[in-house]
Design an enzyme around this catalytic site. Sequence first.
Site, PDB file in Angstrom:
ATOM      1  N   SER A   1       0.658  -1.432   0.284  1.00 19.34           N
ATOM      2  CA  SER A   1       0.005  -0.068  -0.054  1.00 19.34           C
ATOM      3  C   SER A   1       1.063   1.256  -0.305  1.00 19.34           C
ATOM      4  O   SER A   1       1.805   1.470  -0.748  1.00 19.34           O
ATOM      5  CB  SER A   1      -0.997   0.060   1.612  1.00 19.34           C
ATOM      6  OG  SER A   1      -2.018   0.996   1.283  1.00 19.34           O
TER       7      SER A   1
ATOM      8  N   ASP B   1      -9.940  -4.605  -4.794  1.00 20.65           N
ATOM      9  CA  ASP B   1      -8.751  -3.751  -4.225  1.00 20.65           C
ATOM     10  C   ASP B   1     -10.252  -2.700  -4.545  1.00 20.65           C
ATOM     11  O   ASP B   1      -9.899  -2.174  -5.700  1.00 20.65           O
ATOM     12  CB  ASP B   1      -7.466  -3.956  -4.713  1.00 20.65           C
ATOM     13  CG  ASP B   1      -6.559  -3.367  -3.037  1.00 20.65           C
ATOM     14  OD1 ASP B   1      -7.314  -2.057  -2.830  1.00 20.65           O
ATOM     15  OD2 ASP B   1      -5.903  -3.770  -3.358  1.00 20.65           O
TER      16      ASP B   1
ATOM     17  N   HIS C   1      -7.639  -5.334  -0.903  1.00 18.46           N
ATOM     18  CA  HIS C   1      -6.158  -4.675  -0.087  1.00 18.46           C
ATOM     19  C   HIS C   1      -5.686  -5.290   0.882  1.00 18.46           C
ATOM     20  O   HIS C   1      -4.108  -5.483   1.036  1.00 18.46           O
ATOM     21  CB  HIS C   1      -6.720  -3.465   0.747  1.00 18.46           C
ATOM     22  CG  HIS C   1      -5.315  -2.347   0.320  1.00 18.46           C
ATOM     23  ND1 HIS C   1      -5.123  -1.963  -1.316  1.00 18.46           N
ATOM     24  CD2 HIS C   1      -4.462  -1.864   1.172  1.00 18.46           C
ATOM     25  CE1 HIS C   1      -3.736  -1.201  -0.608  1.00 18.46           C
ATOM     26  NE2 HIS C   1      -3.946  -0.464   0.752  1.00 18.46           N
TER      27      HIS C   1
END
Length: 407
Positions: free
Chosen positions: A180, A350, A383
Amino acid sequence: MANGFLIAITFVFVLFCSSAFGTRMYSSWNETNSLVADSNADGICKLMVEPQGYTCEEHKVTTKDGYVLSLQRIPLGGSGGEKGNRVPVLLQHGLLMDSITWLLSPPDQSLALVLADNGFDVWLVSSRGTKYSRGHISLKPEDEAFWDWTWDELAAYDLPATVQYVHDQTGEKLHYVGHSLGTLMAMAAFSKGEVVSMLRSAALLSPVAYVGEITSPLGRTAAENFLAEALKWLGLHEFSPKGDAVTKLLKKICAEPGIDCTNLLNSFTGKNCCLKPSIVDVFLDHEPQPSSTKNMIHIAQMIREGTIQMYDYKDPEENKRRYGQPTPPLYDMASIPKDVPLFLSHGGADSLSDVNDMKHLLQTLKDHDPNKIEVQFQEDYAHADFVMGTNARQVVYEPLMAFFKRY
């Protein structure tokens, strides 16, 4: 559906009101100093690594702008062995997390321990402002100036300091793993030629660069309604979405029959395919972690404008004073050296690293040496699956390690 909505609304309240109304008490300077000083005894090694039977060392590194960061080294696998001939790997967490990100799952599923068991010298780092990285050579966390940073500074100071430290400690070039925001830090640094000379390769999990297409309802709502800006206007410079009262409340909600608290994560991240409901209880024991309100504003700017650029002060004169031009400089992803080996893994579900944003990034990287870039796409991954998924070892980590072993 109603339960999921309730949890989402509760989490919004937690995220945007806990800082404002004091559910988390700020530490005094003495308490903060004590926390930093005692982290060797009560830090992540003692808390998360050694109980699993692994050797662990606590380290500290000071950035050029004075922040003291916590690092953990796992030099051996669970079965022991010799330290020599192990290639170092540095793991960098994402937004509102710390290095415990890599230790939330059982040992055979947590990336940090999987890497250690497969012969790597593993290093974990927690970014400035998180629980174990709240030290500074002159500032206190209560000082406004302590929180005067965004991911610009994480890329310019935190990442170079930690890469240099691991390189110096081991005498080896290292592999890098980011998740991320940890991927954005890396790509921003790489685009300016930083740290690449000390790297063997970089693995970017759930890459975040362009974020103009994110579909996360809570993330987009927060950005479009200028919620982080409102917190800054209220004088809240530390963005702290967690306190003891909040954690107890969420755990109580999650323990209710029929409530699946993976919805708490899904409301931000997209529908994760492969999380056990019990992982949320573990998650809430340690996360989320603080960031700066200024950092949250920076990310909101990127969502609204669809660009990758430095923090915009929304004042041409202030921008000119800071950057020498009336608008913030752009980060050019096409400037990432074309021979840096890159492993990019992203998911079809995601909502933070959206498929369309990833297409934009990959188009920017179209001239990268095709022999030095590997792109993995997992249709059902969102995610959090990349760091907490029950099958992440088979789906992501095994291919990642195979990629590393080529370099």
